[in-house]
Write an enzyme that holds these catalytic residues in place. Sequence first.
Site, PDB file in Angstrom:
ATOM      1  N   GLY A 167      -5.592  -3.339   0.220  1.00  0.00           N
ATOM      2  CA  GLY A 167      -5.027  -3.564  -1.108  1.00  0.00           C
ATOM      3  C   GLY A 167      -4.125  -4.777  -1.096  1.00  0.00           C
ATOM      4  N   GLY A 172      -7.624  -0.492   2.380  1.00  0.00           N
ATOM      5  CA  GLY A 172      -8.466  -0.253   1.214  1.00  0.00           C
ATOM      6  C   GLY A 172      -9.930  -0.565   1.445  1.00  0.00           C
ATOM      7  N   GLU A 177      -1.329   0.539   8.573  1.00  0.00           N
ATOM      8  CA  GLU A 177      -0.211   0.778   7.648  1.00  0.00           C
ATOM      9  C   GLU A 177       1.119   1.130   8.315  1.00  0.00           C
ATOM     10  OE1 GLU A 177      -4.007   1.181   5.489  1.00  0.00           O
ATOM     11  OE2 GLU A 177      -3.257   1.983   7.370  1.00  0.00           O
TER      12      GLU A 177
END
Length: 355
Positions: free
Chosen positions: A70, A118, A141
Amino acid sequence: MHDKVDQREVIVERQGSAGIIRLNRPRALNSLTLDMVRSIDAALSEFAADADVATVVVMGEGERGFCAGGDIRALHESGRAGTSLAEDFWRHEFHLNHRIAFYPKPYVALMDGITMGGGVGLSAHGRHRVVTERTRFAMPETGIGYFPDVGATWLLPHALGEVGIWIGLTGLEVGAADVIHAGLADVQVASFQLPELVDTLAGLSRGASSRDVDVVLKNLSTDPGKGPLRLNSSLIERTFRFGTVGEIIAALKAEVSDFASETLRAIELRSPTSLALTLRLLHEGKQSRSLGQCLRREFSACLGILDSPDFYEGIRAAVIDKDRKPKWMPATIEAVEPAEIERFLRPAEPPLALV
């Protein structure tokens, strides 16, 4: 090829019986914006309703990546400014991830090059997942004060053995062989053969099934060999089977191998809060009944992340200032309070709507 550069961020087209979705932000490694998520969703609706479309192929433009995740800079700015963009993005993205998992037609994701965050959500939930010798797969992440989302808390705990826990906590890249070993991709096809693969899929009859697609993929597939995760699978089993990050770290310290040392070094650089939250979500995911349950839990955690200092500090260090020296709060795994992790698990209001 195209005579002039196509400015659309998502290019949707038909080729024979194949519906093609091409992510078209190559300079940004095809990282996803809210508009892109909406465009992909609309294309899936269009192709599902079109009797002339037998298969759907999702791919990234450019040589470097399928999709790097993302647009985290936009999420950071939204959280800082208190706008609804971050929440809107996650609502639409998670709805799309769920849709891909239950898509009625053969869905083929070409995970060529960088496939992270993503990008994993757009591919690993699909029925047919193709990696290449260029695939660089990761859920990075924990290095930005966040956690593996896009349904990863369903995918990773269901990966072979404890490999998914390793992927989720370390955030390190793995290649094609280990993505297949983990059960997060199906076949390796050489990158130079991807155009042939798309042409062959486009030539299938209107009524082609997933079995027909499997035959095409098998005919073009190559043996990826054994990657480091497979070669170290017993070590990963021994060290990542524990209920707390502290126990995992202690188990890694007891091992004498370069792989264990590299794994430990990676974990010790990550946000302690993110590590604790990630492990909790992965263990919850293993006990969950469905992808939807995991996505709803992740969505609640996303809203909690917007109030977490490590999220802003992680993105500052990685993307904005690029000094790669985040100062995590708290700085050690021992200092992470269990009550702080519980805060991320409070159900979102309104909850994530999944059809």
